[in-house]
Design a protein around this motif. Structure first.
Motif, PDB file in Angstrom:
ATOM      1  N   LEU A  76       0.750  -1.405   0.289  1.00 54.26           N
ATOM      2  CA  LEU A  76       0.116  -0.435   0.074  1.00 54.26           C
ATOM      3  C   LEU A  76       1.139   1.306   0.239  1.00 54.26           C
ATOM      4  O   LEU A  76       1.402   0.991   0.968  1.00 54.26           O
ATOM      5  N   VAL A  77       0.662   1.985  -0.959  1.00 54.96           N
ATOM      6  CA  VAL A  77       1.020   3.495  -1.126  1.00 54.96           C
ATOM      7  C   VAL A  77       0.127   4.619  -0.532  1.00 54.96           C
ATOM      8  O   VAL A  77      -1.355   4.948  -1.351  1.00 54.96           O
ATOM      9  N   VAL A  78       0.705   5.498   0.343  1.00 56.70           N
ATOM     10  CA  VAL A  78      -0.556   6.482   0.502  1.00 56.70           C
ATOM     11  C   VAL A  78       0.156   7.976   0.107  1.00 56.70           C
ATOM     12  O   VAL A  78       1.445   8.130   0.392  1.00 56.70           O
ATOM     13  N   VAL A  79      -0.202   7.952  -0.727  1.00 54.77           N
ATOM     14  CA  VAL A  79      -0.002   9.610  -1.191  1.00 54.77           C
ATOM     15  C   VAL A  79      -0.672  10.557  -1.097  1.00 54.77           C
ATOM     16  O   VAL A  79      -1.926  11.085  -0.652  1.00 54.77           O
ATOM     17  N   ASP A  80       0.100  11.475  -0.014  1.00 57.77           N
ATOM     18  CA  ASP A  80      -0.160  12.819   0.457  1.00 57.77           C
ATOM     19  C   ASP A  80      -0.473  13.841   0.120  1.00 57.77           C
ATOM     20  O   ASP A  80       0.339  14.610  -0.581  1.00 57.77           O
ATOM     21  N   ILE A  81      -1.805  14.721   0.144  1.00 59.66           N
ATOM     22  CA  ILE A  81      -1.803  16.181  -0.572  1.00 59.66           C
ATOM     23  C   ILE A  81      -1.085  16.873   1.389  1.00 59.66           C
ATOM     24  O   ILE A  81      -1.548  17.274   1.483  1.00 59.66           O
ATOM     25  N   ASN A  82       0.211  17.466   0.881  1.00 62.53           N
ATOM     26  CA  ASN A  82       0.811  17.674   1.706  1.00 62.53           C
ATOM     27  C   ASN A  82       1.224  19.225   1.563  1.00 62.53           C
ATOM     28  O   ASN A  82       0.899  19.859   0.944  1.00 62.53           O
TER      29      ASN A  82
ATOM     30  N   ASP B  76      -5.650  13.785 -13.465  1.00 64.44           N
ATOM     31  CA  ASP B  76      -4.716  13.169 -14.236  1.00 64.44           C
ATOM     32  C   ASP B  76      -3.931  12.555 -13.032  1.00 64.44           C
ATOM     33  O   ASP B  76      -3.277  11.541 -13.514  1.00 64.44           O
ATOM     34  N   LEU B  77      -3.865  13.358 -11.793  1.00 68.20           N
ATOM     35  CA  LEU B  77      -3.040  12.008 -10.631  1.00 68.20           C
ATOM     36  C   LEU B  77      -3.971  10.605 -10.677  1.00 68.20           C
ATOM     37  O   LEU B  77      -2.800  10.172 -10.353  1.00 68.20           O
ATOM     38  N   VAL B  78      -5.041  10.400 -11.093  1.00 70.42           N
ATOM     39  CA  VAL B  78      -5.822   8.967 -10.501  1.00 70.42           C
ATOM     40  C   VAL B  78      -5.055   8.312 -12.196  1.00 70.42           C
ATOM     41  O   VAL B  78      -4.580   7.215 -12.142  1.00 70.42           O
ATOM     42  N   GLU B  79      -5.208   9.192 -12.988  1.00 72.41           N
ATOM     43  CA  GLU B  79      -4.729   8.262 -14.545  1.00 72.41           C
ATOM     44  C   GLU B  79      -3.197   7.846 -14.346  1.00 72.41           C
ATOM     45  O   GLU B  79      -2.732   6.472 -14.740  1.00 72.41           O
ATOM     46  N   ILE B  80      -2.357   8.586 -14.142  1.00 79.02           N
ATOM     47  CA  ILE B  80      -0.851   8.681 -13.496  1.00 79.02           C
ATOM     48  C   ILE B  80      -0.666   7.417 -12.577  1.00 79.02           C
ATOM     49  O   ILE B  80      -0.108   6.453 -13.547  1.00 79.02           O
TER      50      ILE B  80
ATOM     51  N   ALA C 189      -5.083  -1.017  -7.825  1.00 85.11           N
ATOM     52  CA  ALA C 189      -6.881   0.583  -7.292  1.00 85.11           C
ATOM     53  C   ALA C 189      -6.543   1.520  -6.682  1.00 85.11           C
ATOM     54  O   ALA C 189      -4.671   1.341  -6.446  1.00 85.11           O
ATOM     55  N   VAL C 190      -6.931   2.858  -6.859  1.00 84.95           N
ATOM     56  CA  VAL C 190      -6.866   3.764  -5.999  1.00 84.95           C
ATOM     57  C   VAL C 190      -7.885   4.173  -5.434  1.00 84.95           C
ATOM     58  O   VAL C 190      -9.222   3.949  -5.926  1.00 84.95           O
ATOM     59  N   GLY C 191      -7.644   4.826  -4.296  1.00 84.54           N
ATOM     60  CA  GLY C 191      -8.426   5.410  -3.125  1.00 84.54           C
ATOM     61  C   GLY C 191      -8.460   6.707  -2.860  1.00 84.54           C
ATOM     62  O   GLY C 191      -7.932   6.641  -2.443  1.00 84.54           O
ATOM     63  N   LEU C 192      -9.601   7.184  -3.335  1.00 79.51           N
ATOM     64  CA  LEU C 192      -9.544   8.422  -3.281  1.00 79.51           C
ATOM     65  C   LEU C 192     -10.304   8.728  -2.179  1.00 79.51           C
ATOM     66  O   LEU C 192     -11.850   8.788  -1.301  1.00 79.51           O
ATOM     67  N   ASP C 193      -9.242   9.120  -0.245  1.00 77.72           N
ATOM     68  CA  ASP C 193     -10.052   9.593   0.964  1.00 77.72           C
ATOM     69  C   ASP C 193     -10.760  11.188   0.654  1.00 77.72           C
ATOM     70  O   ASP C 193     -10.458  12.309   1.723  1.00 77.72           O
ATOM     71  N   ILE C 194     -11.594  11.648  -0.235  1.00 77.63           N
ATOM     72  CA  ILE C 194     -12.356  12.751  -0.719  1.00 77.63           C
ATOM     73  C   ILE C 194     -13.441  12.828  -0.705  1.00 77.63           C
ATOM     74  O   ILE C 194     -13.297  11.702  -2.197  1.00 77.63           O
ATOM     75  N   VAL C 195     -14.211  13.736  -0.300  1.00 77.61           N
ATOM     76  CA  VAL C 195     -15.778  13.350  -1.312  1.00 77.61           C
ATOM     77  C   VAL C 195     -16.023  14.877  -1.749  1.00 77.61           C
ATOM     78  O   VAL C 195     -15.768  15.988  -1.258  1.00 77.61           O
ATOM     79  N   PHE C 196     -16.360  15.200  -2.904  1.00 80.28           N
ATOM     80  CA  PHE C 196     -16.418  16.004  -3.391  1.00 80.28           C
ATOM     81  C   PHE C 196     -18.009  16.105  -3.738  1.00 80.28           C
ATOM     82  O   PHE C 196     -19.183  15.636  -4.809  1.00 80.28           O
ATOM     83  N   THR C 197     -18.937  17.099  -2.853  1.00 80.76           N
ATOM     84  CA  THR C 197     -20.033  17.361  -2.821  1.00 80.76           C
ATOM     85  C   THR C 197     -20.160  18.119  -3.847  1.00 80.76           C
ATOM     86  O   THR C 197     -21.786  18.289  -3.965  1.00 80.76           O
ATOM     87  N   GLU C 198     -19.628  18.895  -4.487  1.00 78.00           N
ATOM     88  CA  GLU C 198     -20.111  19.184  -5.178  1.00 78.00           C
ATOM     89  C   GLU C 198     -19.249  19.699  -6.698  1.00 78.00           C
ATOM     90  O   GLU C 198     -18.519  19.220  -6.826  1.00 78.00           O
ATOM     91  N   PRO C 199     -20.335  20.001  -7.461  1.00 71.93           N
ATOM     92  CA  PRO C 199     -19.606  18.993  -8.830  1.00 71.93           C
ATOM     93  C   PRO C 199     -18.510  20.615  -9.394  1.00 71.93           C
ATOM     94  O   PRO C 199     -18.340  21.835  -8.524  1.00 71.93           O
ATOM     95  N   GLY C 200     -17.598  19.829  -9.840  1.00 67.66           N
ATOM     96  CA  GLY C 200     -15.956  21.074 -10.220  1.00 67.66           C
ATOM     97  C   GLY C 200     -16.351  21.386 -11.765  1.00 67.66           C
ATOM     98  O   GLY C 200     -17.665  21.954 -12.504  1.00 67.66           O
ATOM     99  N   ASP C 201     -14.457  21.219 -12.883  1.00 69.18           N
ATOM    100  CA  ASP C 201     -14.687  22.053 -13.989  1.00 69.18           C
ATOM    101  C   ASP C 201     -15.838  20.715 -14.833  1.00 69.18           C
ATOM    102  O   ASP C 201     -16.009  19.763 -14.368  1.00 69.18           O
ATOM    103  N   THR C 202     -16.105  21.045 -15.623  1.00 65.31           N
ATOM    104  CA  THR C 202     -17.555  20.292 -16.475  1.00 65.31           C
ATOM    105  C   THR C 202     -16.624  18.621 -16.989  1.00 65.31           C
ATOM    106  O   THR C 202     -16.998  17.965 -16.913  1.00 65.31           O
TER     107      THR C 202
END
Length: 214
Positions: A52-58, A77-81, A90-103
């Motif tokens: 397992l590797v933790v990719v931290d947004i530091n 981009d980061l997920v595809e890389i 597999a990639v797990g994002l512990d981020i919740v996207f409550t609102e839509p961003g760019d289309t």
């Protein structure tokens, strides 16, 4: 007789032990958790986990790329890389996207969530409130007449926006700290309105298994 006195003392000791374990007063819980924490520290191995590797947004990442929140294009981009260049299963994002961003970024993330081995997160709230927290569109639940063994009831949630509700893998990152504020346990299953939801770790593992099967 001496044997009768010993028997009486033994019975009293047993009754006290059973009573304390049954009622679980605060000092007994604290003592129990202290022993458990010590045992875990003694059993911990110094070798790093290489599966397992933790990719931290530091702070360094924020300095190089820019302040949070990043565009959905950048996240895609980061997920595809990770999936292509680094060949992550597999990639797990512990981020919740409550609102839509760019289309375009929204469309890419929705496509990755629906087709790639990527697990998205949502947060359950385990505290009863006068007004339940309900944000975003909840997804990924399994209807069941009976809760899964060990499932914890939730009273609200913070989920992703509707465009990401078609994700194949979704997992909970909500938690309940112990009375002393330490986080020792994570609910493997959460029960909410007649459906069971997995933890993010379980969803990520399922995602990796689906990718191997494909």
């Amino acid at each position: 007789p001496l044997w009768l006195a010993r028997l009486g003392i033994g019975l009293v000791a047993c009754l006290l032990t059973v009573s304390m374990e049954w009622q679980r007063p605060g000092f007994v819980v604290s003592l129990d958790e202290a022993f458990r924490d010590t045992a875990l520290r003694l059993q911990a191995k110094p070798q790093p986990e290489d599966r397992l590797v933790v990719v931290d947004i530091n702070e360094g990442a924020l300095s190089d790329i820019g302040p949070w929140p990043w565009s959905r294009q950048k996240v895609a981009d980061l997920v595809e890389i990770l999936l292509s260049t680094y060949e992550a299963r597999a990639v797990g994002l512990d981020i919740v996207f409550t609102e839509p961003g760019d289309t375009q970024g929204n469309a890419r993330l929705a496509s990755l969530a629906a087709n790639a081995p990527m697990a998205l997160a949502q947060i359950f709230d385990y505290t009863p409130r006068s007004a339940s927290i309900k944000q975003g569109q909840l997804a990924g639940g399994v209807p069941s007449p009976q809760p899964a063994p060990g499932a914890i009831n939730a009273y609200g949630y913070i989920a992703n926006h509707a465009a990401l509700s078609g994700a194949r893998c979704l997992g909970n990152i909500g938690y309940q700290p112990d009375a002393d504020g330490v986080l020792r346990r994570l609910p493997a299953r959460t029960r909410y309105q007649g459906q069971d939801y997995p933890h993010l770790a379980s969803a990520l593992l399922a995602c990796a298994n689906m990718a191997c099967a494909a």
